[in-house]
Each structure stands twice: as structure tokens, then as C-alpha cells.
Design a protein around this motif. Structure first.
Motif, mmCIF file in Angstrom:
data_model
loop_
_atom_site.group_PDB
_atom_site.id
_atom_site.type_symbol
_atom_site.label_atom_id
_atom_site.label_comp_id
_atom_site.label_asym_id
_atom_site.label_seq_id
_atom_site.Cartn_x
_atom_site.Cartn_y
_atom_site.Cartn_z
ATOM 1 N N ALA A 159 0.846 -1.305 -0.109
ATOM 2 C CA ALA A 159 0.068 0.105 -0.002
ATOM 3 C C ALA A 159 0.924 0.998 -0.023
ATOM 4 C CB ALA A 159 -1.064 0.119 1.201
ATOM 5 N N SER A 160 1.398 1.930 -1.173
ATOM 6 C CA SER A 160 1.757 3.046 -1.305
ATOM 7 C C SER A 160 1.698 3.585 -2.562
ATOM 8 C CB SER A 160 3.682 2.459 -1.277
ATOM 9 O OG SER A 160 3.890 1.695 -2.315
ATOM 10 N N VAL A 161 2.082 4.679 -2.862
ATOM 11 C CA VAL A 161 2.106 5.480 -4.008
ATOM 12 C C VAL A 161 3.155 5.665 -4.897
ATOM 13 C CG1 VAL A 161 1.212 7.659 -4.956
ATOM 14 C CG2 VAL A 161 0.244 6.859 -2.758
ATOM 15 N N SER A 162 3.005 4.936 -5.907
ATOM 16 C CA SER A 162 4.016 5.067 -7.066
ATOM 17 C C SER A 162 4.384 6.611 -7.574
ATOM 18 C CB SER A 162 3.882 4.172 -8.109
ATOM 19 O OG SER A 162 4.792 4.388 -9.035
ATOM 20 N N GLU A 163 5.832 6.778 -7.487
ATOM 21 C CA GLU A 163 6.037 8.064 -8.003
ATOM 22 C C GLU A 163 5.642 8.262 -9.315
ATOM 23 O OE1 GLU A 163 7.199 10.862 -6.126
ATOM 24 O OE2 GLU A 163 7.323 9.590 -4.233
ATOM 25 N N THR A 164 5.858 7.087 -10.171
ATOM 26 C CA THR A 164 5.701 7.606 -11.692
ATOM 27 C C THR A 164 4.195 7.273 -11.983
ATOM 28 O OG1 THR A 164 6.157 5.334 -12.083
ATOM 29 C CG2 THR A 164 7.945 6.698 -12.285
ATOM 30 N N SER A 165 3.241 6.637 -11.477
ATOM 31 C CA SER A 165 1.995 6.412 -12.030
ATOM 32 C C SER A 165 0.880 7.309 -10.999
ATOM 33 C CB SER A 165 1.715 5.142 -11.905
ATOM 34 O OG SER A 165 1.749 4.415 -10.410
ATOM 35 N N ARG A 166 1.525 7.735 -9.934
ATOM 36 C CA ARG A 166 0.432 8.378 -9.034
ATOM 37 C C ARG A 166 -0.857 7.346 -8.529
ATOM 38 N NH1 ARG A 166 3.520 12.383 -6.638
ATOM 39 N NH2 ARG A 166 4.252 13.811 -8.110
ATOM 40 N N ARG A 167 -0.621 6.261 -8.767
ATOM 41 C CA ARG A 167 -1.875 5.511 -8.112
ATOM 42 C C ARG A 167 -1.386 4.371 -7.089
ATOM 43 N NH1 ARG A 167 -3.194 1.153 -12.938
ATOM 44 N NH2 ARG A 167 -2.531 -0.285 -11.541
ATOM 45 N N ALA A 168 -2.420 4.513 -6.254
ATOM 46 C CA ALA A 168 -2.303 3.703 -4.879
ATOM 47 C C ALA A 168 -2.440 2.043 -5.215
ATOM 48 C CB ALA A 168 -3.418 3.853 -3.878
ATOM 49 N N TRP A 169 -1.478 1.174 -4.610
ATOM 50 C CA TRP A 169 -1.436 -0.260 -5.076
ATOM 51 C C TRP A 169 -2.249 -0.885 -3.949
ATOM 52 C CZ3 TRP A 169 0.766 -2.016 -9.315
ATOM 53 C CH2 TRP A 169 1.533 -1.242 -9.933
ATOM 54 N N SER A 170 -2.971 -2.081 -4.177
ATOM 55 C CA SER A 170 -3.838 -2.649 -3.245
ATOM 56 C C SER A 170 -2.778 -3.403 -2.173
ATOM 57 C CB SER A 170 -4.826 -3.475 -3.843
ATOM 58 O OG SER A 170 -5.669 -2.930 -4.921
ATOM 59 N N GLU A 171 -3.417 -3.535 -0.895
ATOM 60 C CA GLU A 171 -2.710 -4.107 0.061
ATOM 61 C C GLU A 171 -3.074 -5.887 -0.460
ATOM 62 O OE1 GLU A 171 -3.312 -3.539 3.812
ATOM 63 O OE2 GLU A 171 -3.865 -1.516 3.618
ATOM 64 N N ASP A 172 -1.870 -6.524 -0.140
ATOM 65 C CA ASP A 172 -2.081 -8.009 -0.469
ATOM 66 C C ASP A 172 -3.194 -8.666 0.235
ATOM 67 O OD1 ASP A 172 1.686 -8.523 -0.263
ATOM 68 O OD2 ASP A 172 0.318 -7.384 -1.657
ATOM 69 N N ARG A 173 -3.350 -8.704 1.485
ATOM 70 C CA ARG A 173 -4.611 -9.501 2.133
ATOM 71 C C ARG A 173 -5.625 -9.080 1.507
ATOM 72 N NH1 ARG A 173 -4.467 -9.609 8.514
ATOM 73 N NH2 ARG A 173 -3.097 -11.421 7.829
ATOM 74 N N THR A 174 -6.089 -7.790 1.110
ATOM 75 C CA THR A 174 -7.100 -7.447 0.566
ATOM 76 C C THR A 174 -7.425 -7.956 -0.737
ATOM 77 O OG1 THR A 174 -7.045 -5.098 1.689
ATOM 78 C CG2 THR A 174 -8.764 -5.343 0.009
ATOM 79 N N VAL A 175 -6.357 -8.152 -1.536
ATOM 80 C CA VAL A 175 -6.682 -8.360 -2.902
ATOM 81 C C VAL A 175 -6.781 -10.172 -2.601
ATOM 82 C CG1 VAL A 175 -5.428 -9.088 -5.032
ATOM 83 C CG2 VAL A 175 -5.062 -6.717 -4.035
ATOM 84 N N LEU A 176 -6.250 -10.589 -1.905
ATOM 85 C CA LEU A 176 -6.496 -12.094 -1.590
ATOM 86 C C LEU A 176 -7.776 -12.500 -1.207
ATOM 87 C CD1 LEU A 176 -3.332 -13.387 -0.060
ATOM 88 C CD2 LEU A 176 -3.859 -13.729 -2.285
#
Length: 80
Positions: free
Chosen positions: A24-41
Motif C-alpha cells: 500500500a504505497s503510491v508510486s512516484e511515476t503512476s500516482r496510483r495507490a497499490w492494493s494491499e496483499d491481504r485485501t486482494v487475496l
């Protein structure tokens, strides 16, 4: 049988990753938040258990595209 496969998929996808892109962090290049592993599972398990289309997955589990991509990665790892 189906529950055993879900556990196998979850165990492979839950392994620690070399990169932190899936955290769960924001990428510098895409400005999009990544989903947490457990939530996705949990989202993958929810879609499979309820027989939903990926597109109809609840938004609380993250983007449907992310759920599908993670499931496809687990399937390519030849789980089950």
C-alpha cells in the motif's frame, strides 16, 4: 476440492515479494495507490466462492483488474 484450490492460490500469492510494488504505497511515476496483499487475496476468494465476474467484484477489495491479474499470476504458477 474448490476450497483446497483457494488455499493453494492464497498461499502462493501471499509469499513475500522481492519488490514492494504490491504494498500500500503510491508510486512516484503512476500516482496510483497499490492494493494491499491481504485485501486482494480476500477479493479473489470472494469472487470465486460467489461465482462473480471479475468486473462485479466489490470495490472494497480493490480494482477488478488487479484481482484478475493476481489470479492469473497464481494460475500461471500451476497451482493445484
Amino acid at each position: 476440492m474448490r476450497d483446497r484450490r483457494l488455499v493453494q492460490v492464497a498461499s502462493v500469492l501471499a509469499r513475500p515479494r522481492a519488490s514492494k510494488l504490491h504494498r500500500a504505497s503510491v508510486s512516484e511515476t503512476s500516482r496510483r495507490a497499490w492494493s494491499e496483499d491481504r485485501t486482494v487475496l480476500f477479493g479473489i476468494v470472494h469472487v470465486i466462492r460467489n461465482g462473480l465476474r471479475w468486473r462485479n467484484a466489490p470495490a472494497e477489495y480493490g480494482p477488478h483488474k488487479t484481482l484478475h491479474n493476481w489470479f492469473a499470476r497464481g494460475s500461471l504458477a500451476k497451482i493445484g
